[in-house]
Scaffold this motif. Sequence first.
Motif, short mmCIF file in Angstrom:
data_model
loop_
_atom_site.label_atom_id
_atom_site.label_comp_id
_atom_site.label_asym_id
_atom_site.label_seq_id
_atom_site.Cartn_x
_atom_site.Cartn_y
_atom_site.Cartn_z
N UNK A 159 10.41 7.95 8.68
CA UNK A 159 10.75 6.61 8.22
C UNK A 159 11.21 5.75 9.40
N UNK A 160 10.29 5.32 10.23
CA UNK A 160 10.67 4.50 11.40
C UNK A 160 11.22 3.15 10.98
N UNK A 161 12.02 2.56 11.86
CA UNK A 161 12.58 1.24 11.58
C UNK A 161 11.48 0.20 11.52
N UNK A 162 11.57 -0.76 10.61
CA UNK A 162 10.54 -1.80 10.53
C UNK A 162 10.62 -2.72 11.74
N UNK A 163 9.53 -3.43 12.06
CA UNK A 163 9.55 -4.38 13.18
C UNK A 163 10.57 -5.48 12.93
N UNK A 164 11.17 -5.98 14.02
CA UNK A 164 12.16 -7.04 13.91
C UNK A 164 11.49 -8.40 13.96
N UNK A 165 12.11 -9.37 13.30
CA UNK A 165 11.61 -10.74 13.36
C UNK A 165 10.45 -11.00 12.42
N UNK A 166 10.01 -12.24 12.42
CA UNK A 166 8.91 -12.63 11.55
C UNK A 166 7.57 -12.20 12.16
N UNK A 167 6.61 -11.78 11.33
CA UNK A 167 5.31 -11.38 11.86
C UNK A 167 4.56 -12.58 12.45
N UNK A 168 3.69 -12.30 13.41
CA UNK A 168 2.88 -13.37 13.99
C UNK A 168 1.76 -13.78 13.03
N UNK A 169 1.23 -12.83 12.29
CA UNK A 169 0.17 -13.12 11.34
C UNK A 169 0.47 -12.42 10.01
N UNK A 259 3.36 -5.38 23.44
CA UNK A 259 2.83 -4.64 24.59
C UNK A 259 2.42 -3.21 24.26
N UNK A 260 3.00 -2.61 23.23
CA UNK A 260 2.65 -1.23 22.87
C UNK A 260 1.59 -1.17 21.78
N UNK A 261 1.07 -2.33 21.38
CA UNK A 261 0.06 -2.36 20.34
C UNK A 261 0.47 -3.30 19.21
N UNK A 262 -0.31 -3.27 18.15
CA UNK A 262 -0.04 -4.11 16.98
C UNK A 262 0.69 -3.28 15.95
N UNK A 263 1.90 -3.71 15.61
CA UNK A 263 2.64 -3.05 14.54
C UNK A 263 2.33 -3.75 13.23
N UNK A 264 2.25 -2.95 12.16
CA UNK A 264 1.80 -3.48 10.87
C UNK A 264 2.67 -2.92 9.77
N UNK A 265 2.97 -3.76 8.77
CA UNK A 265 3.60 -3.32 7.53
C UNK A 265 2.75 -3.87 6.39
N UNK A 266 2.46 -3.02 5.41
CA UNK A 266 1.59 -3.40 4.31
C UNK A 266 2.32 -3.19 2.99
N UNK A 267 2.25 -4.21 2.11
CA UNK A 267 2.87 -4.11 0.80
C UNK A 267 1.92 -4.54 -0.30
N UNK A 268 2.25 -4.17 -1.53
CA UNK A 268 1.47 -4.55 -2.70
C UNK A 268 2.06 -5.83 -3.28
N UNK A 269 1.32 -6.93 -3.22
CA UNK A 269 1.82 -8.24 -3.61
C UNK A 269 2.33 -8.26 -5.04
N UNK A 270 1.56 -7.70 -5.96
CA UNK A 270 1.89 -7.78 -7.38
C UNK A 270 3.12 -6.96 -7.76
N UNK A 271 3.59 -6.10 -6.88
CA UNK A 271 4.81 -5.32 -7.13
C UNK A 271 5.89 -5.68 -6.13
#
Length: 285
Positions: A159-169, A259-271
């Motif tokens: 369970x790694x810590x989520x990225x900080x700040x607002x996503x770029x996209x 610099x280490x790559x693209x970090x991503x978090x994915x969620x289900x909109x309807x839930x």
Amino acid sequence: MPIDAARALAAGPRTRTLSWDAGDVQLYHLGIGAGRPATDPGEPRCTLESRPYVLPGFATVAGGGPPGVIRALSVPGVDVDPARVLHGGQRLRLHRPVPVRGGATAASRVVAVYDKGEAAVLVLRTDVADADGPLWTDEARVFVRGEGGWGGERGPALRPAPPAGEPERVVERRVREDQALLYRLCGDLNPLHADPAFARRAGFERPVLHGLCTYGMTLEAVVDTLLGGDVTRVRAYDARFAGVVYPGETLRMRLWPGPSGVRVAVGAVERDDAPVLTGTVVRDG
């Protein structure tokens, strides 16, 4: 104990021969929802055999046959109820771009068994090579509910810590109602994704989407949005499957390039953006 960790780890690698062509690649692309919208001038590269384009996620299904989760259950020392098994995560490392057609040899073995208390986690590593050398290495993390508690090594935190700040996209992708039925034609025939009775026995209200389908959809979004559509830039891709997706839902993908790559978090909109993929990193070069 249904899982004999020492026996599973001592088992030698199992080898199999893989072969694929442009039709298999196109089927995978359709299985993860590529080719939409039809008016997008960039989408035909995923669906036309005249364009040698392969999303790296295809490596997880190349050659058909059972996915890593099912292969892990056939290892000596592993005897569990498939209804208690979930795909916990996937790691893919590309040594070279995946060719649009080819043949290779895959060698798979369990390289770790972790005791998470309420569950066991098996790590199945597969090394794939052709006549020119290594092509890719992948690791499937297989979560077996109710099989922990024997006092084994707990292993790394999942369970790694989520990225900080607002996503770029932020990208949204709609999952078709029949997406799981289409994706399973790539070789993953687990009834969890098609049989309502089996899904209920596994604790779900209805069949769920393959984790590797979500994995592929997410990688396509990163490649198209931040890598200029260039699949050869993908060097590695790692994700933890934090929750299920039901066909018909919408995936919301938050992207943080760095610099280490693209970090991503994915969620289900309807839930209410219930987590689906976490700890996700696409490394490019």
